[in-house]
Design a protein around this motif. Structure first.
Motif, PDB file in Angstrom:
ATOM      1  N   ALA A 390       2.384 -15.423  -3.964  1.00 36.43           N
ATOM      2  CA  ALA A 390       1.073 -15.718  -3.358  1.00 36.43           C
ATOM      3  C   ALA A 390       0.659 -14.597  -2.403  1.00 36.43           C
ATOM      4  O   ALA A 390      -0.512 -14.185  -2.376  1.00 36.43           O
ATOM      5  CB  ALA A 390       1.125 -17.058  -2.629  1.00 36.43           C
ATOM      6  N   VAL A 391       1.614 -14.104  -1.620  1.00 38.48           N
ATOM      7  CA  VAL A 391       1.308 -12.998  -0.684  1.00 38.48           C
ATOM      8  C   VAL A 391       0.767 -11.803  -1.454  1.00 38.48           C
ATOM      9  O   VAL A 391      -0.265 -11.217  -1.082  1.00 38.48           O
ATOM     10  CB  VAL A 391       2.573 -12.604   0.119  1.00 38.48           C
ATOM     11  N   ILE A 392       1.441 -11.445  -2.534  1.00 36.07           N
ATOM     12  CA  ILE A 392       1.049 -10.256  -3.305  1.00 36.07           C
ATOM     13  C   ILE A 392      -0.297 -10.499  -3.999  1.00 36.07           C
ATOM     14  O   ILE A 392      -1.204  -9.650  -3.933  1.00 36.07           O
ATOM     15  CB  ILE A 392       2.152  -9.886  -4.335  1.00 36.07           C
ATOM     16  N   GLU A 393      -0.419 -11.671  -4.632  1.00 36.70           N
ATOM     17  CA  GLU A 393      -1.656 -11.924  -5.393  1.00 36.70           C
ATOM     18  C   GLU A 393      -2.881 -11.983  -4.482  1.00 36.70           C
ATOM     19  O   GLU A 393      -3.949 -11.517  -4.826  1.00 36.70           O
ATOM     20  CB  GLU A 393      -1.521 -13.227  -6.194  1.00 36.70           C
ATOM     21  N   ARG A 394      -2.699 -12.558  -3.301  1.00 34.05           N
ATOM     22  CA  ARG A 394      -3.849 -12.692  -2.371  1.00 34.05           C
ATOM     23  C   ARG A 394      -3.943 -11.515  -1.400  1.00 34.05           C
ATOM     24  O   ARG A 394      -4.744 -11.555  -0.466  1.00 34.05           O
ATOM     25  CB  ARG A 394      -3.707 -13.993  -1.578  1.00 34.05           C
ATOM     26  N   GLU A 395      -3.074 -10.578  -1.560  1.00 36.24           N
ATOM     27  CA  GLU A 395      -3.043  -9.373  -0.713  1.00 36.24           C
ATOM     28  C   GLU A 395      -2.960  -9.712   0.778  1.00 36.24           C
ATOM     29  O   GLU A 395      -3.556  -9.038   1.627  1.00 36.24           O
ATOM     30  CB  GLU A 395      -4.256  -8.480  -1.013  1.00 36.24           C
ATOM     31  N   GLU A 396      -2.235 -10.767   1.081  1.00 39.20           N
ATOM     32  CA  GLU A 396      -2.102 -11.185   2.484  1.00 39.20           C
ATOM     33  C   GLU A 396      -1.405 -10.116   3.327  1.00 39.20           C
ATOM     34  O   GLU A 396      -1.623 -10.019   4.541  1.00 39.20           O
ATOM     35  CB  GLU A 396      -1.334 -12.508   2.564  1.00 39.20           C
ATOM     36  N   HIS A 397      -0.581  -9.316   2.684  1.00 39.78           N
ATOM     37  CA  HIS A 397       0.188  -8.295   3.419  1.00 39.78           C
ATOM     38  C   HIS A 397      -0.699  -7.176   3.948  1.00 39.78           C
ATOM     39  O   HIS A 397      -0.279  -6.400   4.800  1.00 39.78           O
ATOM     40  CB  HIS A 397       1.271  -7.713   2.516  1.00 39.78           C
ATOM     41  N   LEU A 398      -1.943  -7.094   3.448  1.00 37.13           N
ATOM     42  CA  LEU A 398      -2.841  -6.019   3.901  1.00 37.13           C
ATOM     43  C   LEU A 398      -3.637  -6.416   5.147  1.00 37.13           C
ATOM     44  O   LEU A 398      -4.440  -5.635   5.657  1.00 37.13           O
ATOM     45  CB  LEU A 398      -3.796  -5.620   2.769  1.00 37.13           C
ATOM     46  N   ASP A 399      -3.398  -7.615   5.650  1.00 34.11           N
ATOM     47  CA  ASP A 399      -4.101  -8.105   6.846  1.00 34.11           C
ATOM     48  C   ASP A 399      -3.935  -7.112   8.016  1.00 34.11           C
ATOM     49  O   ASP A 399      -2.835  -6.606   8.265  1.00 34.11           O
ATOM     50  CB  ASP A 399      -3.494  -9.462   7.248  1.00 34.11           C
ATOM     51  N   ASP A 400      -5.036  -6.857   8.727  1.00 33.38           N
ATOM     52  CA  ASP A 400      -5.014  -5.918   9.855  1.00 33.38           C
ATOM     53  C   ASP A 400      -3.960  -6.288  10.901  1.00 33.38           C
ATOM     54  O   ASP A 400      -3.460  -5.418  11.629  1.00 33.38           O
ATOM     55  CB  ASP A 400      -6.378  -5.914  10.569  1.00 33.38           C
ATOM     56  N   ALA A 401      -3.673  -7.581  11.000  1.00 24.96           N
ATOM     57  CA  ALA A 401      -2.719  -8.041  12.022  1.00 24.96           C
ATOM     58  C   ALA A 401      -1.354  -7.378  11.840  1.00 24.96           C
ATOM     59  O   ALA A 401      -0.564  -7.318  12.781  1.00 24.96           O
ATOM     60  CB  ALA A 401      -2.562  -9.561  11.938  1.00 24.96           C
ATOM     61  N   TYR A 402      -1.078  -6.893  10.629  1.00 23.43           N
ATOM     62  CA  TYR A 402       0.249  -6.312  10.376  1.00 23.43           C
ATOM     63  C   TYR A 402       0.223  -4.782  10.420  1.00 23.43           C
ATOM     64  O   TYR A 402       1.176  -4.120  10.021  1.00 23.43           O
ATOM     65  CB  TYR A 402       0.800  -6.790   9.021  1.00 23.43           C
ATOM     66  N   ALA A 403      -0.857  -4.223  10.933  1.00 26.01           N
ATOM     67  CA  ALA A 403      -0.980  -2.753  10.962  1.00 26.01           C
ATOM     68  C   ALA A 403      -0.048  -2.158  12.028  1.00 26.01           C
ATOM     69  O   ALA A 403       0.407  -1.027  11.906  1.00 26.01           O
ATOM     70  CB  ALA A 403      -2.421  -2.351  11.246  1.00 26.01           C
ATOM     71  N   THR A 404       0.238  -2.927  13.080  1.00 25.83           N
ATOM     72  CA  THR A 404       1.129  -2.440  14.129  1.00 25.83           C
ATOM     73  C   THR A 404       2.433  -3.232  14.085  1.00 25.83           C
ATOM     74  O   THR A 404       2.401  -4.463  14.017  1.00 25.83           O
ATOM     75  CB  THR A 404       0.490  -2.658  15.522  1.00 25.83           C
ATOM     76  N   ARG A 405       3.519  -2.512  14.142  1.00 25.84           N
ATOM     77  CA  ARG A 405       4.831  -3.186  14.055  1.00 25.84           C
ATOM     78  C   ARG A 405       5.243  -3.824  15.359  1.00 25.84           C
ATOM     79  O   ARG A 405       5.051  -3.252  16.430  1.00 25.84           O
ATOM     80  CB  ARG A 405       5.895  -2.153  13.689  1.00 25.84           C
TER      81      ARG A 405
END
Ligand SMILES: Cc1ncc(COP(=O)(O)O)c(C=O)c1O
Length: 409
Positions: A390-405
């Motif tokens: 689901a993460v990959i299909e909905r591209e949830e990993h590209l959310d701006d919130a994850y831009a900074t570690r």
């Protein structure tokens, strides 16, 4: 492909299924990070509360009445059974890097005519830092050589004093051949020091059969002893009384309460204790070890391999070509984690955490998933992969919130 119903059936017939109740895990959470920080056990919680009570009521008298002073060796003896050591060969103290420092310097003194320490260039960074620093402090010129571990055989010259390797690679989860490597190192006349951080409680270990000289490990991963819990150190009985603790302190003295001016090491592995034991933390480990009572490491291993096989099968079937599986396929070379390589690894791990599936990220590009057989179910593995899809299909990993570690990844 294995179905969710198949997984439910596997859970029903799982001989370890009752162990999950020993752990405090929020409903719905899928915890695949026990290779970083294991969850709290009920027994550990009770043991810590009981220890606080000993402190509150018994105060200083509890050093005697509650056996606090013997905690490092008492709990060390419990832990010894998980690594194939004999009673009296394991002590709980310090933390892993500090224990490695003690063993490195102590071992280097045993082979004064040799001048090289070999380690794996892909070793955990803390191991590399401490090995380099201890080589510099050996009291004679000693060089640390960080090599490709696959070339170990060629590097084992007569200059090599000590080989220090981590048994399970923290990134890939590759497991080395404990007995085979130790034997080759000994054949070259060198000593062997193992780091068991990702092995203890995860895979069967037999330091006696493998003739290991020295080892150290941590207890906060698969042993579930809590954040920053003390480590453990193994010194084979034949080295005890021969190897010296380079950091002697009063609690490694033969008679600490005689307050003698000169240092005389205690008998056995106790000589590697330096300071007052962290009693609350050691007793948290004591409680956590209850989860292993009545369980064999062969049972743990069988389920661990089944879980990691299942995860790899489902990831490859559901997400073909999305990830490179960098964990070895061969059972003999795989420990209890699976590492997936992706350019989006950090975002993927964070998006999974937002869905209640906790793994971790290891720079530069690895999603790491640990499979602890005492509390994980087959259905958790199935559901984790569905979340990943689901993460990959909905591209949830590209959310701006994850831009900074985050500081801890
Ligand atoms: C392989 C390995 N070695 C050493 C360490 C350092 O352990 P500590 O923080 O207890 O010194 C870790 C920590 O995760 C590790 O994974």
């Amino acid at each position: 492909m294995t179905t969710r119903d198949d997984c439910r059936e596997l859970d029903r017939s799982d001989p370890l299924r009752a162990r999950r109740d020993d752990f405090v895990l929020a409903p719905g959470l899928i915890y695949l990070d026990g290779n970083s920080l294991g969850p709290l056990t009920r027994s550990s919680h009770e043991r810590v509360v009981a220890t606080l009570d000993e402190w509150a009521k018994g105060l200083v008298g509890s050093w005697n009445a509650a056996g606090w002073m013997a905690a490092p060796t008492r709990v060390g003896n419990r832990l010894a059974t998980l690594i194939g050591a004999a009673p009296g060969e394991v002590v709980v103290a310090d933390t892993l890097t500090v224990l490695l420092a003690k063993l490195l310097l102590g071992a280097l003194d045993l082979v004064p005519e040799r001048s090289v320490v070999l380690t794996d260039a892909a070793n955990f960074h803390s191991d590399l830092y401490v090995a380099e620093a201890m080589a510099r402090r050996a009291g004679r010129p000693v060089t640390l050589r960080s090599i490709d571990r696959d070339t170990l055989e060629d590097e084992l010259s007569e200059d090599v004093a000590l080989v220090m390797l981590t048994h399970v690679d923290f990134r890939t989860g590759e497991m080395l051949d404990l007995a085979g490597v130790t034997e080759r190192v000994h054949a070259a006349g060198a000593l062997m020091l193992w780091d068991f951080a990702h092995s203890t409680g995860a895979v069967p270990l037999d330091v006696t059969a493998a003739n290991v000289d020295f080892a150290a490990g941590c207890t906060y991963k698969y042993l579930n002893a809590g954040p920053g819990a003390p480590g453990f150190l193994y010194v084979r009985s034949s080295w005890q009384g021969v190897i010296e603790n380079p950091l002697p302190g009063w609690l490694g003295h033969a008679r600490p309460f005689d307050f003698e001016r000169d240092y005389e090491p205690a008998a056995g592995v106790q000589a590697f204790v330096t300071s007052s034991p962290s009693v609350i933390a050691i007793n948290a480990l004591d409680g956590a070890l209850d989860a292993f009572e009545g369980v064999t490491m062969d049972e743990v291993r069988a389920k661990s391999l089944a879980l990691t096989d299942l995860f790899i099968e489902l990831v490859e079937a559901r997400l073909p070509g999305v990830f490179a599986v960098i964990t070895p396929r061969e059972h003999a070379r795989r420990a209890s984690q699976v590492a997936l390589r992706s350019d989006h690894a950090y975002g993927i791990v964070q998006a999974l955490i937002a869905r209640g599936v906790v793994g971790d990220f290891r720079a530069p590009d690895v999603c790491r998933f640990g499979f602890a057989p005492l509390y994980l179910r087959y259905v958790d593995v199935y559901d984790a992969v569905e979340h990943l899809v689901a993460v990959i299909e909905r591209e949830e990993h590209l959310d701006d919130a994850y831009a900074t570690r985050n500081p801890v990844t």
